[in-house]
Design an enzyme around this catalytic site. Structure first.
Site, short mmCIF file in Angstrom:
data_model
loop_
_atom_site.label_atom_id
_atom_site.label_comp_id
_atom_site.label_asym_id
_atom_site.label_seq_id
_atom_site.Cartn_x
_atom_site.Cartn_y
_atom_site.Cartn_z
N SER A 158 57.84 164.32 16.89
CA SER A 158 55.91 164.47 16.39
C SER A 158 55.35 163.84 17.78
O SER A 158 55.12 164.39 18.46
CB SER A 158 56.10 164.26 14.84
OG SER A 158 55.30 164.64 13.84
N LYS A 210 36.59 161.61 -6.50
CA LYS A 210 36.40 160.53 -5.42
C LYS A 210 37.70 159.71 -5.90
O LYS A 210 37.75 158.67 -4.66
CB LYS A 210 35.29 160.06 -6.20
CG LYS A 210 35.67 158.57 -6.23
CD LYS A 210 34.47 158.42 -4.67
CE LYS A 210 34.49 157.04 -3.94
NZ LYS A 210 34.19 156.69 -2.54
#
Length: 349
Positions: A158, A210
């Site tokens: 990765s 939120k």
């Protein structure tokens, strides 16, 4: 005696001052105890580099075979989980953009350095930290115009592979595991545990998204799409970076079937064009000499503490470094255990 800050005292008249060695020991013990409590209770991540006070020190990993050789090949270790911050008191070795930049700056100032070898042994890490380090390596290449060779050790997955694409050539040890091209984000779910212990959470928010990723409730389909769109964008950047660095694949779409997150052996990676060859570390150093157009060189590295009698196989990241006292992994303090986006191979995390 009048007490001051914890672990200190103010000598009074007619009272002998505390001996300096004893005072230093008491302060050090208090600092370590405080750091242990804050880390283990999850209050904060602690950077103790200021307490340790080490500076970069040059060491020789391999002497030149001939006399009067001034040329140098530098080895830069990229070992452990990649992060923008120093590791906590207990945790895996972490490689930071700041640490990499410090070494590259040293090498830029040394005209005797003719090649750089990136010795990568990392499962990857944070998206931003990985991109920062990739940028610094690219900038170093442009500024110095010296060849950069990447060599993979145990693992270069990765983000570890992402960094390697900044090099001019990539080689892997015969037993290397690489690949895992992709992005991952993990979010804990605590509502089951919270229900068992009677814990509830009240959220008052300004908008529907939120508290996106709140571990105390199920993630909605809309929230999942928001995260997926972000991951797809970061994944696209990863693919583009590999295409630009490797030039084996013409487009990100052509690379995509190979970059589905799976890992590869060195031989498989070679057949897929993800690396340029398979060799041992000493052979990779010889390839760096060849790329630089020189016959021999002193092989050097920069560390923050004396590692005894180093060789090219010395595990430089296992030394005592600022920010790490013990090489111990504890559950819950790993890179993938906190919310965020990672170029990281983390099976079972």
């Amino acid at each position: 005696m009048v007490l001051g800050y914890p672990g200190t005292s103010i000598p009074q008249p007619n009272e002998p001052a505390v001996k300096e060695p004893q005072d230093m020991i008491r302060k050090a013990f208090s600092a370590v105890l405080l750091l242990m409590l804050t880390v283990l209770t999850g209050c904060m991540s602690v950077d103790i580099s200021g307490l340790m006070g080490h500076e970069l020190e040059e060491i020789t990993l391999r002497e030149p075979s001939r006399l009067f050789v001034s040329d140098r090949v530098a080895v830069l270790d990229i070992a452990g989980v990649i992060s923008t911050h120093a590791p906590p008191l207990f945790g895996s070795a972490t490689c930071t953009p700041d640490g990499v930049r410090a070494v590259l700056k040293k090498l830029e100032q040394d005209p005797r350095v003719k090649a750089l070898v990136l010795r990568i042994n990392s499962p990857g890490g944070g998206v931003t930290a990985t991109d920062m380090m990739h940028h610094e390596i690219r900038r170093f290449k442009e500024k110095t115009a010296i060849p950069v060779i990447a060599v993979f050790m145990d693992v270069a997955c990765s983000g570890g592979y992402y960094l390697a694409t900044a090099a001019d050539a990539i080689y892997a040890h015969p037993t290397t595991i690489t690949g895992s091209i992709g992005v991952i984000a993990t979010f804990p779910k605590w509502q089951g545990l919270a229900g068992k212990i009677g814990y509830e959470q009240v959220v008052v928010k300004s908008g529907e998204m939120k508290d996106i990723g709140n571990p105390m409730r199920e993630m909605s389909a809309g929230e999942r799409k928001v995260f997926q769109d972000m991951i797809d964008d970061m994944y696209g950047r990863f693919l583009t970076t590999v295409v630009e660095g490797r030039r084996r694949y013409a487009t990100p779409a052509e690379l995509r079937p190979v970059a589905d997150g799976r890992i590869y052996t060195a031989q498989q990676a070679l057949e897929l064009g993800l690396i340029d060859g398979i060799c041992h570390l000493d052979q990779a150093l010889d390839k760096a000499l060849e790329a630089a157009g020189i016959r021999d060189a002193r092989v050097i590295a920069y560390v923050t503490k004396d590692v005894g009698d180093p060789t090219i196989y010395s595990t430089l990241d296992a030394r005592l470094v600022p920010g790490k006292l013990l090489n111990v992994d504890l559950p819950g303090v790993g890179q993938g255990s906190t919310p965020g986006f990672h170029y990281l191979w983390m099976p079972g995390e």
